[in-house]
Design an enzyme around this catalytic site. Structure first.
Site, mmCIF file in Angstrom:
data_model
loop_
_atom_site.group_PDB
_atom_site.id
_atom_site.type_symbol
_atom_site.label_atom_id
_atom_site.label_comp_id
_atom_site.label_asym_id
_atom_site.label_seq_id
_atom_site.Cartn_x
_atom_site.Cartn_y
_atom_site.Cartn_z
ATOM 1 C CB CYS A 1 53.214 -47.050 39.540
ATOM 2 S SG CYS A 1 53.102 -45.955 38.105
ATOM 3 C CD GLU B 1 60.502 -44.090 33.420
ATOM 4 O OE1 GLU B 1 60.023 -44.933 34.187
ATOM 5 O OE2 GLU B 1 59.844 -43.180 32.894
ATOM 6 C CG ASP C 1 65.105 -45.672 45.129
ATOM 7 O OD1 ASP C 1 65.533 -45.101 44.110
ATOM 8 O OD2 ASP C 1 64.271 -45.162 45.899
ATOM 9 N NE ARG D 1 63.680 -42.986 43.249
ATOM 10 C CZ ARG D 1 62.515 -42.816 43.827
ATOM 11 N NH1 ARG D 1 61.702 -41.873 43.410
ATOM 12 N NH2 ARG D 1 62.157 -43.580 44.849
HETATM 13 N N1 LIG Z 1 62.398 -50.017 38.591
HETATM 14 C C1 LIG Z 1 61.129 -49.738 38.822
HETATM 15 N N2 LIG Z 1 60.778 -48.444 38.910
HETATM 16 C C2 LIG Z 1 59.494 -48.195 39.174
HETATM 17 C C3 LIG Z 1 58.527 -49.177 39.340
HETATM 18 N N3 LIG Z 1 57.344 -48.594 39.583
HETATM 19 C C4 LIG Z 1 57.581 -47.258 39.576
HETATM 20 N N4 LIG Z 1 58.872 -47.011 39.323
HETATM 21 C C5 LIG Z 1 59.572 -45.725 39.283
HETATM 22 O O1 LIG Z 1 59.607 -45.257 40.602
HETATM 23 C C6 LIG Z 1 59.739 -43.851 40.612
HETATM 24 C C7 LIG Z 1 58.764 -43.293 41.627
HETATM 25 O O2 LIG Z 1 59.133 -43.799 42.864
HETATM 26 P P1 LIG Z 1 58.123 -44.366 43.917
HETATM 27 O O3 LIG Z 1 58.802 -45.474 44.648
HETATM 28 O O4 LIG Z 1 56.800 -44.666 43.250
HETATM 29 O O5 LIG Z 1 57.824 -43.189 44.888
HETATM 30 P P2 LIG Z 1 58.838 -42.208 45.593
HETATM 31 O O6 LIG Z 1 59.151 -41.125 44.623
HETATM 32 O O7 LIG Z 1 59.996 -42.957 46.175
HETATM 33 O O8 LIG Z 1 57.978 -41.718 46.826
HETATM 34 P P3 LIG Z 1 56.785 -40.685 46.874
HETATM 35 O O9 LIG Z 1 57.428 -39.333 47.028
HETATM 36 O O10 LIG Z 1 56.005 -41.065 48.076
HETATM 37 O O11 LIG Z 1 56.015 -40.810 45.595
HETATM 38 C C8 LIG Z 1 59.531 -43.399 39.180
HETATM 39 O O12 LIG Z 1 60.808 -43.098 38.637
HETATM 40 C C9 LIG Z 1 58.934 -44.637 38.508
HETATM 41 O O13 LIG Z 1 59.284 -44.718 37.135
HETATM 42 C C10 LIG Z 1 58.938 -50.528 39.237
HETATM 43 O O14 LIG Z 1 58.173 -51.498 39.405
HETATM 44 N N5 LIG Z 1 60.256 -50.761 38.976
HETATM 45 ZN ZN LIG Z 2 54.993 -44.925 38.165
#
Ligand SMILES: Nc1nc2c(ncn2[C@@H]2O[C@H](COP(=O)(O)OP(=O)(O)OP(=O)(O)O)[C@@H](O)[C@H]2O)c(=O)[nH]1
Ligand SMILES: [Zn+2]
EC number: 3.5.4.25
Length: 196
Positions: free
Chosen positions: A65, A92, A126, A128
């Site tokens: 990532c 996470e 997502d 979150r």
């Molecule tokens: N479920 C899952 N979570 C992931 C994966 N790769 C990264 N993450 C999680 O994604 C989160 C980060 O989100 P991102 O989609 O990378 O970016 P964002 O926060 O939405 O956007 P930015 O502000 O641009 O970084 C963290 O909690 C990571 O642990 C994946 O393949 N699967």
């Molecule tokens: Zn990551």
């Protein structure tokens, strides 16, 4: 009240001295932190990163990532500006937790993309939520931010909470041969604004 402020301390880093502020999330029980630098209550929008925990990327140097480089970039940008904050949220794996993220990675090793893997496990792409940001920002008297993100949904989520996002500041870093298709899916399926 959604969060309880617990303690603060200095946090010297390679890029300058931050203060670390610890909060207890009274709804989820999670322990969130804010890294802060400069006078946040002064007039004008605050350079801000809302970063979701990624143990593999932030601490274990994973190239799957772009989280680790984004975190470093944000700390450097804030240090350069002399003022800003990072809300480090313990959600996470886009909210599914570390072990489920490893399960998702395992499915990705078999060919699923980042969205399909979550869905195969029965989760939303997502999961979150950002409600906790509102009282954490209020603790510092911050209601207007320049947000370091490529994710328009994150901008909208903060605005819905009554936080003014004066500007979206792109945070494009960390591209490598292992995460190229992962980042392409963030653009095509998750609406991220990446130029590459
Ligand atoms: N479920 C899952 N979570 C992931 C994966 N790769 C990264 N993450 C999680 O994604 C989160 C980060 O989100 P991102 O989609 O990378 O970016 P964002 O926060 O939405 O956007 P930015 O502000 O641009 O970084 C963290 O909690 C990571 O642990 C994946 O393949 N699967
Ligand atoms: Zn990551």
């Amino acid at each position: 009240m959604r969060v309880k402020f617990v303690a603060q301390a200095t946090l010297p880093t390679e890029w300058g001295e931050f203060t670390i502020h610890g909060f207890e999330d009274l709804v989820t029980g999670k322990e969130h932190v804010v890294l802060a630098m400069g006078d946040l209550s002064a007039a004008g929008p605050v350079l801000c990163r809302v970063h979701s925990e990624c143990l593999t990327g932030d601490a274990l140097f994973s190239l799957r990532c772009d989280c680790g480089p984004q975190l470093q970039y944000a700390m450097q940008a804030i240090a350069k500006a002399g003022r800003g904050m990072i809300l480090y949220l313990r959600q996470e794996g886009r909210g599914i937790g570390l072990l489920n993220k490893i399960k998702a990675y395992s499915l990705q090793d078999l060919g699923a993309d980042t969205v399909e893997a979550n869905e195969q496990l029965g989760f939303a792409a997502d999961g979150r939520e950002y409600e906790v940001c509102q009282p954490m920002l209020a603790h510092f008297g911050v209601s207007d931010v320049r947000l370091l993100t490529n994710n328009p949904d994150k901008v909208e989520a903060l605005e819905v909470l009554g936080i003014t996002v004066s500007e979206r500041v792109p945070i494009e870093t960390g591209l490598n041969s292992h995460n190229e298709s992962y980042l392409a899916v963030k653009v095509s399926k998750m609406g991220h604004l990446l130029k590459r």
